[in-house]
Scaffold this active site. Structure first.
Site, PDB file in Angstrom:
ATOM      1  N   ASP A  34     -21.816   3.364 -28.156  1.00 20.54           N
ATOM      2  CA  ASP A  34     -21.658   3.711 -29.573  1.00 20.54           C
ATOM      3  C   ASP A  34     -21.742   5.231 -29.762  1.00 20.54           C
ATOM      4  OD1 ASP A  34     -24.386   3.959 -29.202  1.00 20.54           O
ATOM      5  OD2 ASP A  34     -24.963   2.705 -30.909  1.00 20.54           O
ATOM      6  N   SER A  35     -21.930   5.950 -28.635  1.00 20.73           N
ATOM      7  CA  SER A  35     -21.788   7.412 -28.666  1.00 20.73           C
ATOM      8  C   SER A  35     -20.378   7.792 -29.106  1.00 20.73           C
ATOM      9  CB  SER A  35     -22.084   8.006 -27.288  1.00 20.73           C
ATOM     10  OG  SER A  35     -21.288   7.376 -26.301  1.00 20.73           O
ATOM     11  N   ASP A  73     -21.930  -1.451 -26.143  1.00 21.50           N
ATOM     12  CA  ASP A  73     -23.101  -1.319 -27.013  1.00 21.50           C
ATOM     13  C   ASP A  73     -23.001  -2.234 -28.215  1.00 21.50           C
ATOM     14  OD1 ASP A  73     -25.105   0.468 -26.236  1.00 21.50           O
ATOM     15  OD2 ASP A  73     -23.860   2.207 -26.719  1.00 21.50           O
ATOM     16  N   LYS A 102     -25.230  -4.068 -24.445  1.00 23.30           N
ATOM     17  CA  LYS A 102     -26.433  -3.226 -24.369  1.00 23.30           C
ATOM     18  C   LYS A 102     -27.093  -3.206 -25.742  1.00 23.30           C
ATOM     19  CE  LYS A 102     -26.180   1.402 -23.615  1.00 23.30           C
ATOM     20  NZ  LYS A 102     -26.740   1.958 -24.856  1.00 23.30           N
ATOM     21  N   GLU A 104     -30.417  -1.663 -27.931  1.00 24.37           N
ATOM     22  CA  GLU A 104     -31.489  -0.684 -27.994  1.00 24.37           C
ATOM     23  C   GLU A 104     -32.770  -1.333 -28.525  1.00 24.37           C
ATOM     24  OE1 GLU A 104     -30.498   2.937 -30.060  1.00 24.37           O
ATOM     25  OE2 GLU A 104     -28.618   3.183 -28.947  1.00 24.37           O
ATOM     26  N   GLU A 171     -33.459   6.301 -21.363  1.00 22.04           N
ATOM     27  CA  GLU A 171     -32.878   7.570 -21.817  1.00 22.04           C
ATOM     28  C   GLU A 171     -33.990   8.542 -22.170  1.00 22.04           C
ATOM     29  OE1 GLU A 171     -29.809   7.168 -24.780  1.00 22.04           O
ATOM     30  OE2 GLU A 171     -29.711   9.335 -25.131  1.00 22.04           O
TER      31      GLU A 171
END
Ligand code: KIV
Length: 253
Positions: A34-35, A73, A102, A104, A171
């Site tokens: 999602d970057s 993501d 993924k 978070e 991270e």
């Protein structure tokens, strides 16, 4: 590769052209991160990235890829409500071509990860600096510096593995902490700003190609420096990760 003790390589990827290019160069895992909110859309944070956008880019990457493992993501707001909400949205990402999603978050995500993995959806858990929580952290700051924070991250990692997480991404955490967590777990760890002792490394493609100079911080290396073209830069990244040269001590915390 993990079981054979070989480090694997991950780069973010958002389109078919780079998907084909990166996997032909030898990248093992393509992360539809999602970057893309930062690098493609020019946003300050990843918070506005929608499921529709993630699905579109996952389809693009999947169309260009034949052999790489594709991870996507789950964007902010598409999995936190309930395990059922997460399953509904994760299954769309798998239908779009992802082989793993993924998510978070620390132990709070255990129930959701258990729900997804028990129903056939592989999950990579993401801890440490989780960009979707940037406002809670008060900025993009290194996590796990104090003893209590470090202890919490170790516990989170163990909870997530027990819940069924198939991989763990860390991270912006101190290298010694990431090494300790990697040694504690029996699932692969992927590091970004987490030192060389993870099972794999990931970078944002545009950062490691030196295209996104504003975002570059200590843990990023511009692999275009000294390379005559993009293919050479990608191959240098692969070689340096495999032999443990990248990240070096100058990239760790
Ligand atoms: O979205 C992303 O690109 C990521 C990486 C920074 C690990 O999550």
């Amino acid at each position: 590769m993990y079981h054979e003790g070989e480090k694997f390589t991950v780069l973010t990827c958002y389109d078919a052209c780079f998907a084909a290019f990166l996997e032909n160069a030898g990248i093992d895992v393509l992360l539809v991160g999602d970057s893309l909110g930062n690098v493609l859309q020019g946003k300050e944070t990843t918070l506005s990235v929608s499921l529709g956008e993630m699905l579109y880019h996952t389809r693009c990457v999947s169309a260009g890829s034949n052999k790489a493992f594709i991870m996507a993501d789950m964007p902010f707001g598409t999995f936190q409500e309930s395990p059922e909400q997460a399953f509904g949205n994760a299954s769309k990402l798998l239908a779009a071509g992802a082989q793993m999603v993924k998510i978070e978050g620390g132990r709070i995500m255990s129930e959701t990860i258990r729900f997804l993995t028990q129903r056939g959806i592989p999950v990579c858990a993401h801890i440490g600096l989780t960009p979707q929580s940037v406002h809670q952290f008060g900025g993009y700051k290194i996590q796990g510096k104090s003893d209590s924070e470090a202890k919490q991250l170790v516990e989170d990692a163990l909870f997530l593995e027990k819940a069924g997480a198939n991989m763990l991404l860390m991270e912006l955490v101190p290298a010694t902490l990431a090494k300790g967590i990697t040694n504690e777990l029996s699932i692969p760890t992927i590091g970004i700003g987490a030192g060389a002792n993870c099972s794999a490394q990931v970078l944002v493609l545009h950062d490691m190609l030196g295209l996104n100079l504003e975002r570059n911080t200590r843990f990023v290396k511009n692999f275009m420096v000294g390379a005559s073209n993009i293919e050479e830069a990608i191959k240098n990244y692969i070689d340096e990760v495999k032999i443990g040269k990248f990240p070096g001590s100058e990239h760790e915390f």
